[in-house]
Design an enzyme around this catalytic site. Structure first.
Site, PDB file in Angstrom:
ATOM      1  N   GLY A  53       0.804  -1.223   0.000  1.00 46.85           N
ATOM      2  CA  GLY A  53       0.000   0.000   0.000  1.00 46.85           C
ATOM      3  C   GLY A  53       0.837   1.272   0.000  1.00 46.85           C
ATOM      4  O   GLY A  53       0.525   2.220  -0.731  1.00 46.85           O
ATOM      5  N   ARG A 126      -0.362 -19.544  -1.160  1.00 48.43           N
ATOM      6  CA  ARG A 126      -1.274 -18.385  -1.171  1.00 48.43           C
ATOM      7  C   ARG A 126      -2.636 -18.789  -0.596  1.00 48.43           C
ATOM      8  O   ARG A 126      -3.305 -18.002   0.065  1.00 48.43           O
ATOM      9  CB  ARG A 126      -1.419 -17.829  -2.581  1.00 48.43           C
ATOM     10  CG  ARG A 126      -0.154 -17.138  -3.103  1.00 48.43           C
ATOM     11  CD  ARG A 126      -0.386 -16.625  -4.504  1.00 48.43           C
ATOM     12  NE  ARG A 126       0.775 -15.989  -5.103  1.00 48.43           N
ATOM     13  CZ  ARG A 126       1.784 -16.620  -5.695  1.00 48.43           C
ATOM     14  NH1 ARG A 126       1.796 -17.942  -5.731  1.00 48.43           N
ATOM     15  NH2 ARG A 126       2.775 -15.952  -6.244  1.00 48.43           N
ATOM     16  N   SER A 157      -5.263  -8.645  -3.219  1.00 52.75           N
ATOM     17  CA  SER A 157      -5.193  -9.530  -2.047  1.00 52.75           C
ATOM     18  C   SER A 157      -5.256 -11.001  -2.451  1.00 52.75           C
ATOM     19  O   SER A 157      -6.113 -11.405  -3.241  1.00 52.75           O
ATOM     20  CB  SER A 157      -6.366  -9.238  -1.105  1.00 52.75           C
ATOM     21  OG  SER A 157      -6.544  -7.856  -0.936  1.00 52.75           O
ATOM     22  N   ASP A 189       3.038 -11.184 -12.473  1.00 58.76           N
ATOM     23  CA  ASP A 189       3.503 -12.356 -13.215  1.00 58.76           C
ATOM     24  C   ASP A 189       4.049 -11.936 -14.583  1.00 58.76           C
ATOM     25  O   ASP A 189       5.051 -12.471 -15.058  1.00 58.76           O
ATOM     26  CB  ASP A 189       2.354 -13.367 -13.386  1.00 58.76           C
ATOM     27  CG  ASP A 189       1.795 -13.792 -12.043  1.00 58.76           C
ATOM     28  OD1 ASP A 189       2.594 -14.088 -11.139  1.00 58.76           O
ATOM     29  OD2 ASP A 189       0.549 -13.808 -11.876  1.00 58.76           O
ATOM     30  N   HIS A 216      -3.222 -16.859 -10.521  1.00 56.14           N
ATOM     31  CA  HIS A 216      -2.076 -16.270  -9.820  1.00 56.14           C
ATOM     32  C   HIS A 216      -1.653 -17.130  -8.628  1.00 56.14           C
ATOM     33  O   HIS A 216      -1.769 -16.721  -7.480  1.00 56.14           O
ATOM     34  CB  HIS A 216      -2.399 -14.838  -9.373  1.00 56.14           C
ATOM     35  CG  HIS A 216      -1.248 -14.200  -8.645  1.00 56.14           C
ATOM     36  ND1 HIS A 216      -0.061 -13.888  -9.259  1.00 56.14           N
ATOM     37  CD2 HIS A 216      -1.091 -13.864  -7.345  1.00 56.14           C
ATOM     38  CE1 HIS A 216       0.776 -13.373  -8.376  1.00 56.14           C
ATOM     39  NE2 HIS A 216       0.183 -13.356  -7.200  1.00 56.14           N
TER      40      HIS A 216
HETATM   41  N1  LIG Z   1      -1.708 -10.128  -6.663  1.00 57.33           N
HETATM   42  C1  LIG Z   1      -0.404 -10.182  -6.485  1.00 57.33           C
HETATM   43  O1  LIG Z   1       0.350 -10.338  -7.464  1.00 57.33           O
HETATM   44  C2  LIG Z   1       0.190 -10.024  -5.141  1.00 57.33           C
HETATM   45  C3  LIG Z   1      -0.602 -10.056  -4.031  1.00 57.33           C
HETATM   46  N2  LIG Z   1      -0.065  -9.881  -2.785  1.00 57.33           N
HETATM   47  C4  LIG Z   1      -0.989  -9.906  -1.645  1.00 57.33           C
HETATM   48  O2  LIG Z   1      -1.280  -8.572  -1.225  1.00 57.33           O
HETATM   49  C5  LIG Z   1      -1.714  -8.594   0.135  1.00 57.33           C
HETATM   50  C6  LIG Z   1      -1.021  -7.492   0.935  1.00 57.33           C
HETATM   51  O3  LIG Z   1       0.354  -7.711   1.009  1.00 57.33           O
HETATM   52  P1  LIG Z   1       1.309  -6.720   1.865  1.00 57.33           P
HETATM   53  O4  LIG Z   1       1.019  -5.311   1.523  1.00 57.33           O
HETATM   54  O5  LIG Z   1       2.689  -7.227   1.720  1.00 57.33           O
HETATM   55  O6  LIG Z   1       0.786  -7.007   3.358  1.00 57.33           O
HETATM   56  P2  LIG Z   1       0.906  -6.062   4.649  1.00 57.33           P
HETATM   57  O7  LIG Z   1       0.545  -6.886   5.809  1.00 57.33           O
HETATM   58  O8  LIG Z   1       2.228  -5.366   4.643  1.00 57.33           O
HETATM   59  O9  LIG Z   1      -0.211  -4.955   4.394  1.00 57.33           O
HETATM   60  C7  LIG Z   1      -1.557  -5.249   4.385  1.00 57.33           C
HETATM   61  C8  LIG Z   1      -2.316  -4.047   4.881  1.00 57.33           C
HETATM   62  O10 LIG Z   1      -3.710  -4.374   4.857  1.00 57.33           O
HETATM   63  C9  LIG Z   1      -4.281  -3.773   5.989  1.00 57.33           C
HETATM   64  N3  LIG Z   1      -5.570  -4.376   6.320  1.00 57.33           N
HETATM   65  C10 LIG Z   1      -5.839  -5.517   6.997  1.00 57.33           C
HETATM   66  N4  LIG Z   1      -7.165  -5.683   7.131  1.00 57.33           N
HETATM   67  C11 LIG Z   1      -7.742  -4.626   6.517  1.00 57.33           C
HETATM   68  C12 LIG Z   1      -9.093  -4.232   6.321  1.00 57.33           C
HETATM   69  N5  LIG Z   1     -10.118  -4.949   6.773  1.00 57.33           N
HETATM   70  N6  LIG Z   1      -9.308  -3.080   5.655  1.00 57.33           N
HETATM   71  C13 LIG Z   1      -8.277  -2.344   5.175  1.00 57.33           C
HETATM   72  N7  LIG Z   1      -6.993  -2.666   5.338  1.00 57.33           N
HETATM   73  C14 LIG Z   1      -6.735  -3.801   6.007  1.00 57.33           C
HETATM   74  C15 LIG Z   1      -3.250  -3.943   7.100  1.00 57.33           C
HETATM   75  O11 LIG Z   1      -3.480  -3.062   8.164  1.00 57.33           O
HETATM   76  C16 LIG Z   1      -1.973  -3.645   6.336  1.00 57.33           C
HETATM   77  O12 LIG Z   1      -1.630  -2.285   6.394  1.00 57.33           O
HETATM   78  C17 LIG Z   1      -1.415 -10.001   0.636  1.00 57.33           C
HETATM   79  O13 LIG Z   1      -2.588 -10.756   0.643  1.00 57.33           O
HETATM   80  C18 LIG Z   1      -0.441 -10.544  -0.384  1.00 57.33           C
HETATM   81  O14 LIG Z   1      -0.450 -11.943  -0.464  1.00 57.33           O
HETATM   82  C19 LIG Z   1       1.266  -9.657  -2.610  1.00 57.33           C
HETATM   83  C20 LIG Z   1       2.107  -9.611  -3.702  1.00 57.33           C
HETATM   84  C21 LIG Z   1       1.645  -9.845  -5.036  1.00 57.33           C
HETATM   85  O1  LIG Z   2       3.901 -14.914  -3.388  1.00 58.58           O
HETATM   86  C1  LIG Z   2       3.153 -14.239  -2.655  1.00 58.58           C
HETATM   87  O2  LIG Z   2       2.648 -14.652  -1.616  1.00 58.58           O
HETATM   88  C2  LIG Z   2       2.824 -12.850  -3.079  1.00 58.58           C
HETATM   89  C3  LIG Z   2       2.471 -12.883  -4.510  1.00 58.58           C
HETATM   90  O3  LIG Z   2       1.357 -13.170  -4.886  1.00 58.58           O
HETATM   91  C4  LIG Z   2       3.551 -12.726  -5.491  1.00 58.58           C
HETATM   92  O4  LIG Z   2       4.642 -12.242  -5.155  1.00 58.58           O
HETATM   93  O5  LIG Z   2       3.316 -13.090  -6.654  1.00 58.58           O
END
Ligand SMILES: NC(=O)C1=CN([C@@H]2O[C@H](COP(=O)(O)OP(=O)(O)OC[C@H]3O[C@@H](n4cnc5c(N)ncnc54)[C@H](O)[C@@H]3O)[C@@H](O)[C@H]2O)C=CC1
Ligand SMILES: O=C([O-])CC(=O)C(=O)O
Length: 352
Positions: A53, A126, A157, A189, A216
């Site tokens: 974020g 995941r 997410s 990806d 994903h």
């Molecule tokens: N689609 C993709 O390619 C990728 C997806 N992700 C996913 O993104 C998500 C976030 O990853 P990070 O930022 O590293 O995690 P993080 O834990 O650093 O940040 C997540 C944020 O979400 C907030 N949060 C939790 N519950 C909430 C709610 N109900 N309303 C609003 N905010 C809320 C937390 O307070 C925190 O600030 C994870 O599920 C991760 O697996 C991560 C990398 C790639």
């Molecule tokens: O691997 C994870 O958990 C986060 C993610 O989705 C990525 O980096 O592609």
């Protein structure tokens, strides 16, 4: 007045709350003439104080297509907002903290980007995140259905293969579902695939375009190396290396971060690349095409990632897979098997 009294008074003025109550003769921020009336799109980030974020907020603040940036989280959003809001770019930044401010965060938004939820630790898949993140995504999407039902949604997410079906079911229940407006973000990806293929070919990654289809997570991430641009041929060894590295890219980062999280910086970059494409589509630019996980009829599955054309109403055209070689056809069968289960898990979470 004593020097220490004067200092105490000045410090009180600097505190935003006291500033308003202490001395009406001083200019307040609300009285400033500039209201940030530049044309552009209104974008909300839900989970804006997290690892993804924060850099995502930074990069969106730099995007000239954005006029208003709403930063929502359940913790720490005031600090992130104060910090980002000092950047001298056009977007006006507002922060929102906790469920009671979700309505204000979402009202009037054109695009909502969701990186809220917990990330993986080494040894987790995941899908292990489903338990916590499914509920978070459900709540946030209920808010979107109520307060900005026409916004485009970019869902980051994890597990994306299940959270997108969850979002679709929430919107269906609320009567606001438009499949064109719900996009699971698989851009990382593609970003990884472009990087790794460029390394193998010894060329600039900006000149490379690799379609990545399916979903994903692990084997559902299916790079179509036979369709790489510029047209390239790879040895069997290179195909195995690239396919595995692209499918395991997330795990590579999770392991390197050793328990402190998953990809955040490259993800923020990818999310902004994708959000910018959505905004250019909304503006009416022609020929904006990116991969995303969307409602689809390309396979027998209800959701699938392929290239989509982004326009004024979201994913306006969904492209077919194109010709696949034997290696890719076999990968597709594996991908569909796992995807079917993840999609069903998401749907059942809401319908149960
Ligand atoms: N689609 C993709 O390619 C990728 C997806 N992700 C996913 O993104 C998500 C976030 O990853 P990070 O930022 O590293 O995690 P993080 O834990 O650093 O940040 C997540 C944020 O979400 C907030 N949060 C939790 N519950 C909430 C709610 N109900 N309303 C609003 N905010 C809320 C937390 O307070 C925190 O600030 C994870 O599920 C991760 O697996 C991560 C990398 C790639
Ligand atoms: O691997 C994870 O958990 C986060 C993610 O989705 C990525 O980096 O592609």
């Amino acid at each position: 007045m004593e020097a220490n009294q004067r200092i105490a008074r000045i410090s009180a003025h600097l505190h935003p709350q006291n500033f308003q109550e202490e001395d009406r003769s001083l200019l307040r921020r609300d009285d400033c003439r500039a209201k940030g009336g530049t044309p552009g799109f209104k974008v909300a980030i839900l989970g804006a104080a997290g690892g993804i974020g924060q850099p995502l907020a930074l990069l969106m603040k730099m995007n000239p297509l954005v006029s208003a940036l709403h930063l929502y989280d359940v913790v720490n959003s005031p600090g992130v907002t104060a910090d980002i809001s000092h950047m001298d770019t056009a977007a006006v930044v507002h922060g929102f903290l906790g469920q009671s401010q979700l309505e204000s965060a979402l009202t009037g938004m054109d695009l909502v980007i969701i990186p809220a939820g917990v990330p993986r630790k080494p040894g987790m898949t995941r899908d292990d995140l489903f338990k916590i993140n499914a509920g978070i995504v459900k709540t946030l999407c209920e808010g979107i259905a109520k307060f900005c039902p026409n916004a485009i949604v970019n869902l980051i997410s994890n597990p994306v293969n299940s959270t997108v079906p969850i979002a679709a079911e929430v919107f269906k229940k609320a009567g606001t579902y438009d499949p064109k407006r719900l996009l699971g973000v698989t851009m990382l990806d593609v970003v990884r695939a472009n990087t790794f293929v460029a390394e193998v070919l010894g060329i600039d990654p900006r000149d490379v375009d690799v379609p990545v289809v399916g979903g994903h997570a692990g084997v559902t991430i299916l790079p179509l190396l036979s369709q790489v641009k510029p047209p390239s041929s790879f040895s069997r060894e290179e195909i195995d290396y690239l396919t595995n590295r692209i499918q395991d890219g997330g795990t590579e980062v999770v392991q390197a971060k050793a328990g402190t999280g998953s990809a955040t910086l490259s993800m923020a970059y990818a999310a902004v690349k994708f959000a910018d494409a959505c905004l250019r589509g909304l503006r009416g630019d022609a020929g904006v095409v990116e991969c995303a996980f969307v409602a689809s009829q390309v396979t027998e599955l209800p959701f699938f990632a392929t290239k989509v054309r982004l326009g004024r109403t979201g994913a306006e055209e969904i492209y077919q897979l194109g010709p696949l070689n034997e290696y890719e056809r076999s990968g597709l069968e594996k991908a569909k098997k796992e995807l079917a289960e993840s999609i069903q898990k998401g749907i059942s979470f809401i319908r149960k």
